[in-house]
Design a protein around this motif. Sequence first.
Motif, PDB file in Angstrom:
ATOM      1  N   UNK A 167       0.811  -1.212   0.000  1.00  0.00           N
ATOM      2  CA  UNK A 167       0.000   0.000   0.000  1.00  0.00           C
ATOM      3  C   UNK A 167       0.845   1.263   0.000  1.00  0.00           C
ATOM      4  N   UNK A 168       2.022   1.242   0.594  1.00  0.00           N
ATOM      5  CA  UNK A 168       2.825   2.453   0.693  1.00  0.00           C
ATOM      6  C   UNK A 168       3.758   2.645  -0.483  1.00  0.00           C
ATOM      7  N   UNK A 224       9.481   6.556   0.619  1.00  0.00           N
ATOM      8  CA  UNK A 224       8.865   5.503  -0.198  1.00  0.00           C
ATOM      9  C   UNK A 224       9.518   5.411  -1.579  1.00  0.00           C
ATOM     10  N   UNK A 225       9.786   6.572  -2.186  1.00  0.00           N
ATOM     11  CA  UNK A 225      10.387   6.563  -3.527  1.00  0.00           C
ATOM     12  C   UNK A 225      11.819   6.016  -3.496  1.00  0.00           C
ATOM     13  N   UNK A 226      12.570   6.347  -2.453  1.00  0.00           N
ATOM     14  CA  UNK A 226      13.929   5.811  -2.325  1.00  0.00           C
ATOM     15  C   UNK A 226      13.859   4.286  -2.174  1.00  0.00           C
ATOM     16  N   UNK A 227      12.924   3.814  -1.350  1.00  0.00           N
ATOM     17  CA  UNK A 227      12.768   2.359  -1.146  1.00  0.00           C
ATOM     18  C   UNK A 227      12.473   1.662  -2.461  1.00  0.00           C
ATOM     19  N   UNK A 279       6.519  -2.686   6.625  1.00  0.00           N
ATOM     20  CA  UNK A 279       5.754  -1.444   6.822  1.00  0.00           C
ATOM     21  C   UNK A 279       6.167  -0.816   8.150  1.00  0.00           C
ATOM     22  N   UNK A 280       6.460  -1.682   9.117  1.00  0.00           N
ATOM     23  CA  UNK A 280       6.878  -1.212  10.436  1.00  0.00           C
ATOM     24  C   UNK A 280       8.152  -0.375  10.353  1.00  0.00           C
ATOM     25  N   UNK A 281       9.138  -0.842   9.541  1.00  0.00           N
ATOM     26  CA  UNK A 281      10.394  -0.082   9.388  1.00  0.00           C
ATOM     27  C   UNK A 281      10.115   1.270   8.736  1.00  0.00           C
ATOM     28  N   UNK A 287       0.266   3.637  14.494  1.00  0.00           N
ATOM     29  CA  UNK A 287       0.277   2.610  13.438  1.00  0.00           C
ATOM     30  C   UNK A 287       1.532   1.753  13.550  1.00  0.00           C
ATOM     31  N   UNK A 288       2.656   2.400  13.851  1.00  0.00           N
ATOM     32  CA  UNK A 288       3.901   1.641  13.991  1.00  0.00           C
ATOM     33  C   UNK A 288       3.776   0.618  15.113  1.00  0.00           C
ATOM     34  N   UNK A 289       3.212   1.045  16.232  1.00  0.00           N
ATOM     35  CA  UNK A 289       3.069   0.147  17.374  1.00  0.00           C
ATOM     36  C   UNK A 289       2.231  -1.071  17.003  1.00  0.00           C
ATOM     37  N   UNK A 290       1.140  -0.860  16.279  1.00  0.00           N
ATOM     38  CA  UNK A 290       0.277  -1.978  15.907  1.00  0.00           C
ATOM     39  C   UNK A 290       0.992  -2.892  14.916  1.00  0.00           C
TER      40      UNK A 290
END
Lengths: 206, 435
Positions: free
Chosen positions: A53-54, B125-128, B137-139, B170-173
């Motif tokens: 999604x991201x 996101x673009x660099x990734x 997603x957590x990272x 969101x990160x915690x979840x």
Amino acid sequence: MRPFPRRTMLFIAVAVCLAQAVAIGTSVFTYEEVLSKGTRHLFKAAPVDPYDAFRGRYVALSQESLRFSVSKEEMESFKRGDEVWAQIVTEADGYSRFTGVSHASTGHSEVRTRVAWANPENDFESSQEVGPKKPATLRFYVQIEPPFPRFYMNEAKAPKAEKAYRKFAGVSAHVAVRVKDGRGVIEDLIVDGKPIDEWLDDAAKE
Amino acid sequence: MTDRSFIDRLWKELPGLVEAGVVDAETADRIRLHYGEGARSGHASLMLAFSVLGALLIGGGVILLIAHNWDELPRYVRAAISFAPLLLSQALVLSVIGSEGRRGSASWREGAGISWHLGVAASIALISQTYNLGGTVQDFLLVWAFLSLPIAYLADSVGGALLSLLVAASWRMEAFSGDAQFHWQLWLLAGATIPFAIRQFRKNPSGPGFALVSWGYLFVIGAWSLPLLAAAGRFYPFLLFSIAAALYLAGRLFVPAEGTHRLRSPLAPVAGGVLLLMLLILSYSTLWDKLDMPHLARRGGLEAVLALALAALSWLFCLYRAWRTGDRESLLLGSAPLAIGAATALIWLDPGGEASAVVVNLFGLGVGVAMVVTGSREGRFRKVNGGMFLVGALAFLRFVDSSQGILPRAVALILIGVAFLLVNRRLARRVGRTP
């Protein structure tokens, strides 16, 4: 609490902007260095197409030999999500595989990843004999997350890549990776000896 | 008709007045709105809207063109373009901070703050994507959260603070792996926003700024507490009730209610709603039966212990303050952790959870009846309806609760119904009416 004067705020803001740009720029520099100076490895891969999604459309990759047999004490020292180092060895056929996992760097060719799970499992002896199975041997395993799990493609191409891969069953696929100082960056996804884009164009013609 | 020269002079003076603290930014916006809509020419607004729309459309088209040719671009060009969202949003924020007029405008500050936040995320996101980076997603969320920490302060943006809290939650979840770990990062990220929240509270405790930040904290607290179930075990209901009761009491004690829209002060309504909902959920004995012994020695145990201590102390402090101020209404629901504490202690005597469920049901019934009675006396029909809903919901749940025998349920419902009728008769006599 009164806000800071405008000049002070501007100065602090510029400093923060520079810090953000440097933080992201440093990562770009690091990845470029890995790609230019890292050791090249080829890992066998099987692509599947999901959606992040991201970060857009990508081809999910799974490498072989992600599971290691360890002692009970070692298994208990690993927990899901732990950051670990996976050692890499290049075989005679030119492909690389993971040979072990450790909590700290060993100084050899290795890459950072995370623990997927660490559990004991019963290994039953496979046998064609009729009758009761022989007692299982309890072994202890640690499995790591694939260090190179995704290859980003054009949104339109990713599902086509997966479709074509399924259509041409038996075709070999591997991912070319550069590794340096525990970091790995994917160079390309190679299918049937060709870069994925080139293979996709040829597959579309057939 | 308002003098145009007066308005032009006012427009120039307002940023200086805001900076000097004579009026706050919100008042300045209201003044602009009051004179702007009526005094300014409709043509100017239309031109502004068209120019913004035109810029957005052109920008969107350029982005799509780049996206279409993304594969064809060399990697170093893609890496360079990846910086664009960050740099553009930073330029916008610097222009807002550097301009007195824009700095005094909440619209500019919020727009700049939020776009800076999203610009950081877009660049990461673009660099990734450019370097085919793995990671979870957590990272991604953690890097985003830390890089955007100062945004709320620098842009003075409530939206920026809210986004920071939502990203942290969101990160915690995402980071929750079934075995709660002590995530010091969450404490750091949430704690870093506290001074901003305090500033919003001091500016206007019942204003939209503090309300939005409160919503952010509610999400963070929810994300923080949910994964503690594994470690807290049987203490988990008490933990949740203490947190919710502390928030409920704090909302009623410290946030003025007069003249505020319900959504602007979420602490008391949301926490109160959570308390009532959990009362209904924990009225089932089967849930108490499923709660394991606490595993405080395992991973997450330390955080569970700290959470319990912090929640209990906060609740007790707020309860004491409510008692000192004589706020009986708050004490009613705010004392829920006492009942839950008693129910928790009973589990050790009755592991099946029956006794614990009885305590919860009796407490819920008591709260509902008290709300009906006090609401009737005060003429507050919303409170009466709330009380009746609670009693009705409990009665319905017991009616359909197949884990209990039919006969005990029948007897209990009849007895309670008779009690209601007797109370009703007594009340009717008191007001001199025939039922």
